[in-house]
Design an enzyme around this catalytic site. Structure first.
Site, PDB file in Angstrom:
ATOM      1  N   GLU A 255      11.685  85.170 -32.321  1.00 57.78           N
ATOM      2  CA  GLU A 255      11.979  83.953 -33.095  1.00 57.78           C
ATOM      3  C   GLU A 255      11.086  83.913 -34.342  1.00 57.78           C
ATOM      4  O   GLU A 255       9.854  84.050 -34.236  1.00 57.78           O
ATOM      5  CB  GLU A 255      11.747  82.697 -32.227  1.00 57.78           C
ATOM      6  CG  GLU A 255      11.993  81.409 -33.008  1.00 57.78           C
ATOM      7  CD  GLU A 255      12.115  80.159 -32.138  1.00 57.78           C
ATOM      8  OE1 GLU A 255      12.106  80.272 -30.893  1.00 57.78           O
ATOM      9  OE2 GLU A 255      12.218  79.067 -32.726  1.00 57.78           O
TER      10      GLU A 255
ATOM     11  N   ASP B  33      15.611  78.885 -19.397  1.00 56.37           N
ATOM     12  CA  ASP B  33      14.189  78.859 -19.768  1.00 56.37           C
ATOM     13  C   ASP B  33      13.315  78.362 -18.632  1.00 56.37           C
ATOM     14  O   ASP B  33      13.626  77.339 -17.998  1.00 56.37           O
ATOM     15  CB  ASP B  33      13.982  77.892 -20.950  1.00 56.37           C
ATOM     16  CG  ASP B  33      14.036  78.586 -22.293  1.00 56.37           C
ATOM     17  OD1 ASP B  33      13.734  79.795 -22.353  1.00 56.37           O
ATOM     18  OD2 ASP B  33      14.378  77.917 -23.280  1.00 56.37           O
TER      19      ASP B  33
HETATM   20  O1  KIV Z   1      15.094  76.814 -26.109  1.00 53.74           O
HETATM   21  C1  KIV Z   1      15.783  77.409 -26.944  1.00 53.74           C
HETATM   22  O2  KIV Z   1      16.840  76.939 -27.375  1.00 53.74           O
HETATM   23  C2  KIV Z   1      15.320  78.703 -27.431  1.00 53.74           C
HETATM   24  C3  KIV Z   1      16.039  79.282 -28.612  1.00 53.74           C
HETATM   25  C4  KIV Z   1      15.553  78.664 -29.852  1.00 53.74           C
HETATM   26  C5  KIV Z   1      15.911  80.750 -28.667  1.00 53.74           C
HETATM   27  O3  KIV Z   1      14.397  79.234 -26.925  1.00 53.74           O
END
Ligand code: KIV
Length: 270
Positions: A187, A90
């Site tokens: 989501e 991310d």
């Molecule tokens: O940060 C995370 O774990 C996510 C998931 C909920 C898809 O983005």
């Protein structure tokens, strides 16, 4: 035991093949080397180093405090334990606010071991997606409930329930695919919307709280193991019935997703 496990590394083409064959692949979050090794051995195709680590590891009430240093550290840890899964990391809150920042931060995650980055948003991340794709960085576009915008949304609520908002998410999904996103992640959207989007794009769609019809499912590791403080509707504890502890729970999750017994309608929004 599912027979789809292979010894070769999972790549974007592996995931695209799942989509084309109409088969499911599995994703889970991972934050350290030990769990990364267990998940990868169990046949999880995609491990997400998610900014959910801010909530499940650091104890914050949102993902907003997570920094690039946190993400780099945990991506390096997961890379060390990984066997053959594709690693998605991310880009945390405000780390893709300008072009220069986006390129520097995405490059840092790729250097730390990620194979692709994930960013949250709708139409407004189209240019960013294009920029990254042009520079050779694969992108997953996270849509629907986008936790980095929790303060604007006003809580962790289901998105796309009314026709106007559903139509907007569908159009944005198509725009993000056209802008170069290799994967979409939905989501907390109604099952019918996730199905329509999955059928209307060529790239794989990963779902969480998005019903059974997406190409893949993802869950937060701590939810699968039943150790998260909150249990949203779409969560299932796979450890409870495992006869082989944590590896057994992860294998049960893989079997359930691939065998289409998870999610059931009790885990979905209509
Ligand atoms: O940060 C995370 O774990 C996510 C998931 C909920 C898809 O983005």
């Amino acid at each position: 035991m599912y027979t789809h496990k292979t010894n070769s590394n999972v790549t974007l083409s592996t995931l695209q093949d799942f989509k084309e064959r109409g088969e499911k692949f599995t994703c889970l979050t991972a934050y350290d080397a030990c769990f990364a090794s267990i998940l990868s051995e169990a046949g999880i195709e995609v491990m997400l180093i998610g900014d959910s680590l801010g909530m499940v590891l650091q104890g914050h009430d949102s993902t907003l405090p997570v920094t690039m240093d946190d993400m780099i550290y945990h991506t390096q840890c997961v890379k060390r334990g990984n066997k053959r899964s594709l690693l998605m990391a991310d880009l945390p809150f405000m780390s893709y606010a300008s072009e220069t920042q986006t390129l520097e931060n995405a490059a840092a995650l790729m250097r730390a071991g990620a194979h692709m980055v994930k960013l949250e948003g709708g139409a407004w991340i189209a240019n960013t997606t294009k920029l990254l794709a042009e520079r050779g960085i694969p992108v997953c576009a996270h849509m629907g409930l986008t936790p980095q915008s929790v303060n604007r949304i006003g809580g962790f609520h289901v998105q796309g329930r009314d026709t106007t908002q559903a139509q907007q998410i569908l159009q944005e999904a198509q725009l993000l695919e056209d802008s170069g996103a290799n994967i979409l992640l939905l989501e907390c959207v109604p099952t019918s919307l996730a199905k329509t989007i999955t059928e209307s794009v060529n790239v794989p769609v990963i779902g969480i709280g998005a019903g059974p019809d997406t190409t893949a499912q993802i869950m937060v590791l701590h939810d699968v193991l039943g150790i998260s403080p909150i249990t949203p509707r779409f969560v299932k504890n796979f450890l409870i019935e495992s006869k082989n502890g944590i590896p057994g729970a992860i294998e049960a999750y893989v079997e359930a997703v691939k065998g289409k017994s998870f999610p059931t309608k009790d885990h979905c929004f209509n």
